[in-house]
Design an enzyme around this catalytic site. Structure first.
Site, mmCIF file in Angstrom:
data_model
loop_
_atom_site.group_PDB
_atom_site.id
_atom_site.type_symbol
_atom_site.label_atom_id
_atom_site.label_comp_id
_atom_site.label_asym_id
_atom_site.label_seq_id
_atom_site.Cartn_x
_atom_site.Cartn_y
_atom_site.Cartn_z
ATOM 1 N N LEU A 1 4.480 -8.133 46.697
ATOM 2 C CA LEU A 1 4.275 -8.997 47.865
ATOM 3 C C LEU A 1 4.378 -10.472 47.470
ATOM 4 O O LEU A 1 4.983 -11.281 48.175
ATOM 5 C CB LEU A 1 2.890 -8.696 48.457
ATOM 6 C CG LEU A 1 2.514 -9.330 49.789
ATOM 7 C CD1 LEU A 1 3.427 -8.815 50.891
ATOM 8 C CD2 LEU A 1 1.060 -9.018 50.132
ATOM 9 N N ASP B 1 -13.184 -13.411 48.511
ATOM 10 C CA ASP B 1 -12.280 -14.562 48.422
ATOM 11 C C ASP B 1 -12.715 -15.316 47.169
ATOM 12 O O ASP B 1 -13.843 -15.835 47.115
ATOM 13 C CB ASP B 1 -12.423 -15.427 49.683
ATOM 14 C CG ASP B 1 -11.524 -16.665 49.646
ATOM 15 O OD1 ASP B 1 -11.198 -17.140 48.533
ATOM 16 O OD2 ASP B 1 -11.171 -17.161 50.726
ATOM 17 N N TYR C 1 9.057 -22.428 40.550
ATOM 18 C CA TYR C 1 7.716 -21.888 40.252
ATOM 19 C C TYR C 1 6.697 -23.043 40.296
ATOM 20 O O TYR C 1 5.531 -22.865 40.615
ATOM 21 C CB TYR C 1 7.707 -21.145 38.913
ATOM 22 C CG TYR C 1 6.521 -20.210 38.757
ATOM 23 C CD1 TYR C 1 6.302 -19.172 39.653
ATOM 24 C CD2 TYR C 1 5.614 -20.376 37.706
ATOM 25 C CE1 TYR C 1 5.220 -18.313 39.519
ATOM 26 C CE2 TYR C 1 4.535 -19.520 37.565
ATOM 27 C CZ TYR C 1 4.342 -18.494 38.469
ATOM 28 O OH TYR C 1 3.255 -17.657 38.322
ATOM 29 N N LYS D 1 -0.712 -21.562 35.869
ATOM 30 C CA LYS D 1 -0.693 -20.477 34.861
ATOM 31 C C LYS D 1 -0.953 -21.041 33.461
ATOM 32 O O LYS D 1 -1.584 -20.375 32.630
ATOM 33 C CB LYS D 1 0.629 -19.709 34.896
ATOM 34 C CG LYS D 1 0.832 -18.826 36.131
ATOM 35 C CD LYS D 1 -0.241 -17.759 36.306
ATOM 36 C CE LYS D 1 0.146 -16.737 37.362
ATOM 37 N NZ LYS D 1 -0.979 -15.841 37.727
HETATM 38 P P1 NAD Z 1 0.248 -9.288 44.933
HETATM 39 O O1 NAD Z 1 0.580 -10.106 46.145
HETATM 40 O O2 NAD Z 1 0.277 -7.831 45.072
HETATM 41 O O3 NAD Z 1 -1.149 -9.748 44.326
HETATM 42 C C1 NAD Z 1 -1.675 -11.060 44.470
HETATM 43 C C2 NAD Z 1 -3.111 -10.892 44.897
HETATM 44 O O4 NAD Z 1 -3.778 -12.141 44.950
HETATM 45 C C3 NAD Z 1 -3.234 -10.256 46.290
HETATM 46 O O5 NAD Z 1 -3.977 -9.075 46.216
HETATM 47 C C4 NAD Z 1 -3.984 -11.320 47.082
HETATM 48 O O6 NAD Z 1 -4.860 -10.775 48.035
HETATM 49 C C5 NAD Z 1 -4.750 -12.014 45.961
HETATM 50 N N1 NAD Z 1 -5.279 -13.313 46.360
HETATM 51 C C6 NAD Z 1 -4.622 -14.451 46.724
HETATM 52 N N2 NAD Z 1 -5.496 -15.417 47.077
HETATM 53 C C7 NAD Z 1 -6.742 -14.883 46.930
HETATM 54 C C8 NAD Z 1 -8.077 -15.365 47.166
HETATM 55 N N3 NAD Z 1 -8.288 -16.609 47.607
HETATM 56 N N4 NAD Z 1 -9.118 -14.538 46.904
HETATM 57 C C9 NAD Z 1 -8.906 -13.279 46.470
HETATM 58 N N5 NAD Z 1 -7.684 -12.752 46.233
HETATM 59 C C10 NAD Z 1 -6.615 -13.549 46.467
HETATM 60 O O7 NAD Z 1 1.309 -9.767 43.821
HETATM 61 P P2 NAD Z 1 1.384 -9.463 42.258
HETATM 62 O O8 NAD Z 1 2.769 -9.798 41.874
HETATM 63 O O9 NAD Z 1 0.848 -8.123 41.960
HETATM 64 O O10 NAD Z 1 0.452 -10.604 41.629
HETATM 65 C C11 NAD Z 1 -0.657 -10.319 40.806
HETATM 66 C C12 NAD Z 1 -0.721 -11.271 39.630
HETATM 67 O O11 NAD Z 1 0.395 -11.063 38.779
HETATM 68 C C13 NAD Z 1 -0.703 -12.747 40.004
HETATM 69 O O12 NAD Z 1 -1.589 -13.449 39.149
HETATM 70 C C14 NAD Z 1 0.723 -13.140 39.689
HETATM 71 O O13 NAD Z 1 0.837 -14.508 39.410
HETATM 72 C C15 NAD Z 1 0.965 -12.300 38.467
HETATM 73 N N6 NAD Z 1 2.359 -12.106 38.085
HETATM 74 C C16 NAD Z 1 3.262 -11.603 38.976
HETATM 75 C C17 NAD Z 1 4.582 -11.418 38.596
HETATM 76 C C18 NAD Z 1 5.614 -10.897 39.556
HETATM 77 O O14 NAD Z 1 6.811 -11.090 39.313
HETATM 78 N N7 NAD Z 1 5.235 -10.221 40.627
HETATM 79 C C19 NAD Z 1 4.976 -11.734 37.284
HETATM 80 C C20 NAD Z 1 4.015 -12.240 36.394
HETATM 81 C C21 NAD Z 1 2.707 -12.414 36.809
HETATM 82 O O1 0WE Z 2 3.029 -15.653 40.167
HETATM 83 C C1 0WE Z 2 3.961 -15.355 40.862
HETATM 84 C C2 0WE Z 2 3.939 -15.613 42.354
HETATM 85 C C3 0WE Z 2 2.612 -16.069 42.855
HETATM 86 C C4 0WE Z 2 2.632 -16.613 44.250
HETATM 87 C C5 0WE Z 2 3.474 -16.152 45.255
HETATM 88 C C6 0WE Z 2 3.401 -16.697 46.528
HETATM 89 C C7 0WE Z 2 4.330 -16.288 47.635
HETATM 90 C C8 0WE Z 2 3.740 -16.531 48.996
HETATM 91 C C9 0WE Z 2 1.743 -17.613 44.548
HETATM 92 N N1 0WE Z 2 1.659 -18.163 45.781
HETATM 93 C C10 0WE Z 2 2.459 -17.712 46.765
HETATM 94 N N2 0WE Z 2 2.342 -18.298 47.992
HETATM 95 C C11 0WE Z 2 2.958 -17.815 49.096
HETATM 96 O O2 0WE Z 2 2.850 -18.392 50.186
HETATM 97 N N3 0WE Z 2 5.072 -14.795 40.266
HETATM 98 C C12 0WE Z 2 5.137 -14.740 38.822
HETATM 99 C C13 0WE Z 2 6.260 -14.314 41.011
HETATM 100 C C14 0WE Z 2 7.220 -15.441 41.135
HETATM 101 O O3 0WE Z 2 7.071 -16.384 42.079
HETATM 102 C C15 0WE Z 2 8.088 -17.314 41.912
HETATM 103 C C16 0WE Z 2 8.875 -16.938 40.833
HETATM 104 C C17 0WE Z 2 8.323 -15.732 40.327
HETATM 105 C C18 0WE Z 2 8.807 -14.949 39.158
HETATM 106 C C19 0WE Z 2 8.342 -18.478 42.624
HETATM 107 C C20 0WE Z 2 9.445 -19.251 42.281
HETATM 108 C C21 0WE Z 2 10.226 -18.887 41.205
HETATM 109 C C22 0WE Z 2 9.954 -17.727 40.476
#
Ligand code: NAD
Ligand code: 0WE
Length: 256
Positions: free
Chosen positions: A195, A65, A156, A163
């Site tokens: 997710l 964590d 967001y 970020k």
């Molecule tokens: P994901 O849910 O697969 O990954 C998020 C991870 O964060 C999970 O593995 C979760 O266990 C971990 N996490 C959250 N709280 C934590 C804690 N306290 N300790 C340890 N781990 C913790 O989703 P993803 O989209 O693969 O996200 C990965 C990264 O990419 C994030 O930084 C997200 O902001 C970034 N991102 C995502 C998108 C998108 O559209 N999915 C776009 C740009 C950037």
């Molecule tokens: O970084 C992210 C999402 C990160 C995220 C997602 C969740 C969903 C569940 C952080 N915290 C949580 N907490 C939860 O309880 N992205 C870049 C994906 C994302 O998330 C959005 C976006 C996009 C793109 C949220 C609102 C608007 C756009």
């Protein structure tokens, strides 16, 4: 071509097969790196064991964590014992309380702000500090970010502010760690159906919006984030540090 032959890496942020961390881990592994994995807690242990287990029965997998200093200390102690050194670190972790991503930004609570910044930004600093003593041959640290750090993306909210902090932290860490040949960069990904993205109201519309407006007229694929992750980890990127690299099909360049 084994771009990362002999490199030792650690990956934070695999939750399931759709995780961006998993896409980058696969690219690192295919390029010849040997990897350790951490997972957030017991809830995700089985997933990570099933995925990372395909990299070999002796793959190091540890709970972490990122808000707990003692977890981070234990991870790097165990990586030190098993690997002796480290070259690569992927930070692919973010979290904000769900209600902070639903209403307006004005309503952001002190607690939601604290949690979002602790999990999503401060953790990069803590992990870099843990990894640096093991990166005796230099290294590459990569974080994942999103465009909502620099422009308003409705809902967001506090994640955008976290970020922005992550990206600024990337630059300050790059400055501190540069003399040790440790590079620190962020990949700014376009939206990916993971997710963390699922359950976001309007996410499907966001994918359509990117498809319509990005110069490449499509969304980014996980493999393409993997390829950029492998490049940034490689010696081909030896002079790149402190940067935010956009892997978003060109969306970020648009003014309208
Ligand atoms: P994901 O849910 O697969 O990954 C998020 C991870 O964060 C999970 O593995 C979760 O266990 C971990 N996490 C959250 N709280 C934590 C804690 N306290 N300790 C340890 N781990 C913790 O989703 P993803 O989209 O693969 O996200 C990965 C990264 O990419 C994030 O930084 C997200 O902001 C970034 N991102 C995502 C998108 C998108 O559209 N999915 C776009 C740009 C950037
Ligand atoms: O970084 C992210 C999402 C990160 C995220 C997602 C969740 C969903 C569940 C952080 N915290 C949580 N907490 C939860 O309880 N992205 C870049 C994906 C994302 O998330 C959005 C976006 C996009 C793109 C949220 C609102 C608007 C756009």
């Amino acid at each position: 071509m084994s771009l990362l032959a002999g490199k030792l890496g650690i990956v934070f942020g695999v939750a399931n097969k759709r995780s961006i961390a998993w896409a980058i881990a696969q690219a690192w592994q295919k390029a010849g790196a040997r990897l350790a994995f951490t997972y957030q807690g017991e809830r995700l242990k089985e997933n990570v064991e099933e995925l990372a287990g395909t990299f070999g029965p002796d793959t190091l997998m540890l709970p972490c964590d990122v808000t707990k200093d003692e977890d981070i200390a234990r991870v790097f102690a165990e990586v030190g014992q098993k690997f002796g050194k480290l070259h690569l670190l992927l930070h692919s972790v973010a979290f904000a309380p769900k209600d902070a991503l639903e209403g307006d930004f004005l309503s952001t609570s002190r607690e939601a702000f604290r949690i979002a910044h602790d999990v999503s930004a401060y953790s990069l600093i803590a992990l870099a500090r843990g990894a640096a003593p093991l990166m005796t041959e230099g290294g590459s640290i990569i974080g994942m970010t999103y465009y909502g750090s620099e422009k308003v993306v409705p809902h967001y909210n506090v994640m955008g502010v976290a970020k922005a902090s992550l990206e600024a932290s990337t630059r300050y860490l790059a400055y501190d760690l540069g003399p040790k040949k440790i590079r620190v960069n962020c990949i700014s990904a376009g939206p990916v159906n993971t997710l963390a993205a699922r359950g976001i109201a309007g996410f499907t519309d966001m994918l359509k919006h990117y498809e319509a407006h990005a110069p490449l007229k499509r969304n980014v694929l996980p493999d393409e984030l993997g390829a950029t992750g492998a490049f940034l980890a490689s010696d081909g990127a030896a002079a790149i540090t402190g940067q935010v690299i956009y892997v978003d099909c060109g969306y970020q360049i648009m003014g309208m």
